[in-house]
Scaffold this active site. Structure first.
Site, PDB file in Angstrom:
ATOM      1  N   LYS A  54       0.832  -1.206   0.000  1.00  0.00           N
ATOM      2  CA  LYS A  54       0.000   0.000   0.000  1.00  0.00           C
ATOM      3  C   LYS A  54       0.866   1.255   0.000  1.00  0.00           C
ATOM      4  CE  LYS A  54      -4.025  -1.976   2.434  1.00  0.00           C
ATOM      5  NZ  LYS A  54      -5.072  -1.515   1.505  1.00  0.00           N
TER       6      LYS A  54
ATOM      7  N   LYS B   5       9.857  -9.755  14.230  1.00  0.00           N
ATOM      8  CA  LYS B   5      10.506 -10.282  15.431  1.00  0.00           C
ATOM      9  C   LYS B   5      10.667 -11.797  15.325  1.00  0.00           C
ATOM     10  CE  LYS B   5       9.231  -6.975  19.089  1.00  0.00           C
ATOM     11  NZ  LYS B   5      10.599  -6.671  19.507  1.00  0.00           N
TER      12      LYS B   5
ATOM     13  N   SER C 240      12.862 -13.539  20.391  1.00  0.00           N
ATOM     14  CA  SER C 240      12.679 -12.193  20.936  1.00  0.00           C
ATOM     15  C   SER C 240      11.247 -11.988  21.418  1.00  0.00           C
ATOM     16  CB  SER C 240      13.054 -11.140  19.897  1.00  0.00           C
ATOM     17  OG  SER C 240      12.202 -11.191  18.775  1.00  0.00           O
TER      18      SER C 240
ATOM     19  N   LYS D 112      10.339 -11.066  25.275  1.00  0.00           N
ATOM     20  CA  LYS D 112       9.540  -9.893  25.645  1.00  0.00           C
ATOM     21  C   LYS D 112       8.326 -10.293  26.481  1.00  0.00           C
ATOM     22  CE  LYS D 112       7.528  -5.674  23.755  1.00  0.00           C
ATOM     23  NZ  LYS D 112       7.411  -4.794  22.569  1.00  0.00           N
TER      24      LYS D 112
ATOM     25  N   ASP E  47      -2.917 -10.603  21.792  1.00  0.00           N
ATOM     26  CA  ASP E  47      -3.621  -9.638  22.629  1.00  0.00           C
ATOM     27  C   ASP E  47      -2.717  -8.533  23.182  1.00  0.00           C
ATOM     28  OD1 ASP E  47      -5.942 -11.083  22.258  1.00  0.00           O
ATOM     29  OD2 ASP E  47      -5.803 -12.147  24.182  1.00  0.00           O
TER      30      ASP E  47
ATOM     31  N   GLU F  43       3.309  -2.251  13.352  1.00  0.00           N
ATOM     32  CA  GLU F  43       3.783  -0.952  13.814  1.00  0.00           C
ATOM     33  C   GLU F  43       4.567  -0.274  12.698  1.00  0.00           C
ATOM     34  OE1 GLU F  43       5.921   0.768  17.753  1.00  0.00           O
ATOM     35  OE2 GLU F  43       7.198  -0.471  16.486  1.00  0.00           O
TER      36      GLU F  43
ATOM     37  N   GLU G 105      21.853   7.840  17.970  1.00  0.00           N
ATOM     38  CA  GLU G 105      21.468   7.808  19.386  1.00  0.00           C
ATOM     39  C   GLU G 105      21.341   6.370  19.876  1.00  0.00           C
ATOM     40  OE1 GLU G 105      19.294   7.836  23.060  1.00  0.00           O
ATOM     41  OE2 GLU G 105      18.624   6.903  21.192  1.00  0.00           O
ATOM     42  N   HIS G 106      20.770   5.490  19.029  1.00  0.00           N
ATOM     43  CA  HIS G 106      20.629   4.078  19.401  1.00  0.00           C
ATOM     44  C   HIS G 106      21.998   3.429  19.573  1.00  0.00           C
ATOM     45  CE1 HIS G 106      19.928  -0.263  18.717  1.00  0.00           C
ATOM     46  NE2 HIS G 106      18.803  -0.039  19.365  1.00  0.00           N
TER      47      HIS G 106
END
Length: 234
Positions: free
Chosen positions: A38, A63, A67, A71, A86, A157, A172-173
């Site tokens: 898209k 992921k 990982s 998490k 969920d 995301e 920065e990372h």
């Protein structure tokens, strides 16, 4: 509990089955590529109508099972596929690097307006930067993935940012997670990066103004709004 090579290890009894996780990851991957397509179409449409490519490039990542399990353990969640559906909304991720801030908001809003897209969550770190100077627009979309059992709305995301925001975030990372600098040096560099973030914001604003005068591409200033009645993630 980690394995000797540093990856997360887990007993078969702690999860439904590895196969179920793999099957679900295929659904997330399908959702990720559907949104990518898209975005590519939107970029092409901008080029046809405005002679301007708003998207400089895109990066995708899914992921790993290790990982995901790690998490879920940190969050004290049940190690089940349903718990993953969920509670985890960043299993599939896309980073969209745009040329200008207008492009960030325009592309995000045009994508959000599509009839089969649901906007689950919006965090506008461009309008409200993080304390360390980080700027980016984070949107969690849900898109239907059509399987034999029907449509499964699946979250992805998407992080929208400009080229300048992206190279700042990368540095920065690296400073935060990939160095073993002394605290004093780390604090010094962190302050310098904060100053750079402010300077880059000013430069981007000036360049955006010039771009608006010479290009008729849509102007964007606001993040998408969340959907009023989002479909249940399945």
């Amino acid at each position: 509990m980690g394995s000797p090579d540093g990856t997360a290890s887990f007993a078969a009894s702690e999860v439904d089955t590895v196969t179920e996780f793999i099957d679900q990851l295929q659904v997330y991957e399908g959702a990720m590529y559907e949104i990518s397509t898209k975005l590519e179409i939107l970029d092409s449409e901008f080029q046809v109508h405005f002679s301007h490519d708003p998207i400089h490039h895109m990066e995708r990542r899914l992921k790993s099972i290790d990982s995901i399990i790690e998490k879920m353990r940190r969050k004290n969640l049940p190690l089940t596929v349903q718990s993953m559906r969920d509670n985890l909304f960043d299993v599939a991720g896309i980073r969209v690097i745009c040329n200008y801030r207008d492009d960030v908001y325009s592309v995000a809003n045009y994508l959000s307006a599509q009839s089969d897209i649901q906007v689950l969550r919006v965090k506008d770190y461009i309008l409200n930067p993080k304390q360390n100077g980080y700027r980016s627009l984070h949107v969690i979309y849900a898109v239907p993935v059509f399987l034999s059992s029907g449509a499964h709305y699946t979250p992805v995301e998407v992080q929208f940012r400009t080229i300048a925001m992206d190279y700042w975030a990368s540095l920065e990372h690296a400073l935060r997670y990939k160095t073993d600098l002394p605290d004093a040096k780390l604090n010094e560099h962190s302050q310098t990066l904060l100053d750079c973030a402010r300077s880059l914001q000013n430069v981007e604003t000036q360049m955006q103004s010039i771009h608006r005068d010479i290009n008729g591409a849509p102007q964007g200033t606001q993040a998408p709004e969340t959907s009023l009645h989002p479909q249940r993630i399945s």
